[in-house]
Design a protein around this motif. Structure first.
Motif, short mmCIF file in Angstrom:
data_model
loop_
_atom_site.label_atom_id
_atom_site.label_comp_id
_atom_site.label_asym_id
_atom_site.label_seq_id
_atom_site.Cartn_x
_atom_site.Cartn_y
_atom_site.Cartn_z
N PHE A 1 114.43 22.57 -26.82
CA PHE A 1 114.18 21.13 -26.78
C PHE A 1 112.75 20.80 -26.36
CE2 PHE A 1 118.68 21.54 -26.79
CZ PHE A 1 119.18 20.41 -27.39
N ASN A 2 111.98 21.83 -25.99
CA ASN A 2 110.58 21.65 -25.67
C ASN A 2 109.75 22.18 -26.83
OD1 ASN A 2 107.96 23.14 -24.52
ND2 ASN A 2 108.40 21.37 -23.21
N PRO A 3 108.91 21.35 -27.45
CA PRO A 3 108.19 21.77 -28.67
C PRO A 3 107.40 23.06 -28.51
CG PRO A 3 107.98 19.41 -28.35
CD PRO A 3 108.65 19.93 -27.12
N ALA A 4 106.64 23.20 -27.45
CA ALA A 4 105.81 24.39 -27.27
C ALA A 4 106.68 25.64 -27.10
CB ALA A 4 104.89 24.21 -26.07
N ARG A 5 107.70 25.55 -26.28
CA ARG A 5 108.57 26.70 -26.05
C ARG A 5 109.37 27.04 -27.31
NH1 ARG A 5 111.95 25.34 -20.82
NH2 ARG A 5 112.57 27.55 -21.02
N ARG A 6 109.77 26.02 -28.04
CA ARG A 6 110.51 26.25 -29.29
C ARG A 6 109.65 27.00 -30.29
NH1 ARG A 6 111.76 21.40 -30.20
NH2 ARG A 6 110.17 20.79 -31.70
N ALA B 1 108.41 34.40 -32.26
CA ALA B 1 108.76 35.74 -31.82
C ALA B 1 109.91 36.34 -32.63
CB ALA B 1 109.13 35.72 -30.34
N MET B 2 110.83 35.51 -33.09
CA MET B 2 112.02 36.06 -33.76
C MET B 2 111.99 35.95 -35.28
SD MET B 2 115.11 33.29 -33.27
CE MET B 2 115.08 33.44 -31.51
N ALA B 3 111.18 35.08 -35.84
CA ALA B 3 111.24 34.83 -37.28
C ALA B 3 110.51 35.89 -38.08
CB ALA B 3 110.65 33.46 -37.59
N GLU B 4 111.06 36.23 -39.23
CA GLU B 4 110.39 37.12 -40.17
C GLU B 4 109.18 36.39 -40.75
OE1 GLU B 4 109.32 38.87 -43.87
OE2 GLU B 4 110.44 36.99 -43.79
N GLU B 5 108.12 37.09 -40.97
CA GLU B 5 106.82 36.47 -41.28
C GLU B 5 106.90 35.49 -42.44
OE1 GLU B 5 102.17 37.78 -42.21
OE2 GLU B 5 103.75 39.29 -41.96
N SER B 6 107.55 35.86 -43.53
CA SER B 6 107.58 34.98 -44.69
C SER B 6 108.49 33.77 -44.49
CB SER B 6 108.06 35.77 -45.92
OG SER B 6 109.40 36.23 -45.74
N SER B 7 109.33 33.80 -43.46
CA SER B 7 110.25 32.70 -43.20
C SER B 7 109.82 31.84 -42.01
CB SER B 7 111.66 33.26 -42.92
OG SER B 7 112.11 34.08 -43.96
N LYS C 1 110.24 13.41 -24.10
CA LYS C 1 109.73 14.00 -25.33
C LYS C 1 109.45 15.49 -25.18
CE LYS C 1 104.90 12.92 -24.29
NZ LYS C 1 103.64 12.28 -24.79
N ASP C 2 109.34 15.96 -23.93
CA ASP C 2 109.13 17.37 -23.66
C ASP C 2 110.44 18.11 -23.38
OD1 ASP C 2 106.34 17.24 -23.91
OD2 ASP C 2 106.14 16.49 -21.86
N GLY C 3 111.56 17.43 -23.59
CA GLY C 3 112.86 18.06 -23.39
C GLY C 3 113.28 18.20 -21.95
N LEU C 4 112.76 17.35 -21.08
CA LEU C 4 113.09 17.41 -19.66
C LEU C 4 114.14 16.37 -19.30
CD1 LEU C 4 109.47 17.79 -18.21
CD2 LEU C 4 111.11 19.61 -18.77
N ALA C 5 114.95 16.70 -18.30
CA ALA C 5 116.00 15.79 -17.84
C ALA C 5 115.40 14.73 -16.93
CB ALA C 5 117.07 16.58 -17.09
N PRO C 6 116.05 13.57 -16.85
CA PRO C 6 115.56 12.53 -15.93
C PRO C 6 115.67 12.99 -14.48
CG PRO C 6 117.70 11.94 -16.84
CD PRO C 6 117.23 13.14 -17.59
N THR C 7 114.92 12.36 -13.61
CA THR C 7 114.93 12.73 -12.20
C THR C 7 116.34 12.66 -11.62
OG1 THR C 7 112.69 11.81 -11.97
CG2 THR C 7 113.95 12.18 -9.93
N GLY C 8 116.70 13.69 -10.88
CA GLY C 8 118.02 13.74 -10.27
C GLY C 8 119.08 14.39 -11.14
#
Length: 276
Positions: A127-132, A138-144, A168-175
């Motif tokens: 849910f975080n764009p950069a981490r996604r 890391a896992m995808a085959e190069e052509s895909s 928007k960064d996939g973080l939960a609200p405070t608490g």
């Protein structure tokens, strides 16, 4: 991480004696002047029965002292790769982009790779764009890779994040704590060759937001992730992935934990590197 297995005892019957009734016939009046009456000996039939019982008891006692029937299956006989029993293969120790890497070019390696990819694809990091992007790289085959990145970006849109209650960064609200975790229950190979494999991973997942004000409490679900993998010369990579519901077991009669307990468990209990 490795399942077996399960998934008993020998019962011994009681040996009972055989009762025998003897019929006593009326005797003639005794002649007080006649010769003394001799005591009759035990009938031969009674002696025979007693002898048989004694021999039977001795035979049972001897049989109980005999060793148990040996197990014909050697202790180190590994189960078939298609069974649900863990093979005992050690998890890989390599990492690429934070994901396990270096899986063997065989069916077990393909299943292990798919199981670990399923964990990453079903994590809160998606849910975080950069981490996604890092996970897919890391896992995808190069052509895909480009196609998979675009598809996942569309799935995890800003609208979806807002609907769930995340930033928007996939973080939960405070608490609150955002929970999205996938745990493989098993894997199977549908098709396999030296250069490609189709693998199904049966999973249970947890998803939701902790907190008293959460409108999306953490729930569990069962689903199966199907992956097409390709061998790139040194490791298995993802070409295609899809998901469907089930198989789903009946929910047990277990009390539901509080929101705080779920939040604490998610942060305190770490995950695993999976091996078939």
């Amino acid at each position: 991480m490795s399942n077996d297995d399960q998934y008993g005892g020998a019962g011994y019957g009681e040996v009972g004696g055989t009762g025998q009734t003897r019929t006593r016939l009326p005797e003639a009046p005794a002649d007080p002047y006649g010769p003394a009456r001799r005591t009759s000996r035990a009938p031969r039939s009674l002696v025979t029965v007693v002898g048989v019982v004694v021999l039977l008891i001795a035979a049972i006692a001897f049989a109980n002292q005999a060793p148990d029937t040996p197990d014909d299956r050697p202790a180190d006989d590994a189960p078939a790769a298609t069974s649900t029993t863990a093979t005992g293969t050690d998890p890989v120790t390599g990492k690429q982009g934070g994901l396990p890497s270096g899986f063997a070019q065989d069916q077990q390696g393909a299943q292990s790779a798919a199981a670990n990819f399923a964990v990453a694809l079903g994590s809160d990091a998606m849910f975080n764009p950069a981490r996604r992007h890092s996970i897919v790289d890391a896992m995808a085959e190069e052509s895909s890779r480009t196609r998979l990145q675009a598809a996942f970006d569309a799935d995890y849109s800003a609208g979806l994040l807002a609907q769930i209650g995340l930033t928007k960064d996939g973080l939960a609200p405070t608490g609150s704590t955002f929970v999205n975790r996938t745990i493989p229950a098993g894997a199977k190979v549908k098709n396999f060759s030296a250069g490609s494999a189709s693998v199904d991973v049966w999973c249970i997942g947890m998803f939701g937001l902790t907190g008293d004000k959460s409108t999306r409490p953490v729930t569990s679900s069962w689903f199966t992730i199907s992956m097409t993998l390709k061998w790139n010369g040194s490791d298995w990579k993802v070409v295609e992935t899809s998901q469907k519901d089930g198989p789903t077991p009946v929910t047990g009669d277990v009390p539901v934990s509080t929101s705080d307990e779920i939040g604490s468990a998610v942060t305190e209990f770490g995950g695993f590197t999976y091996a078939r």
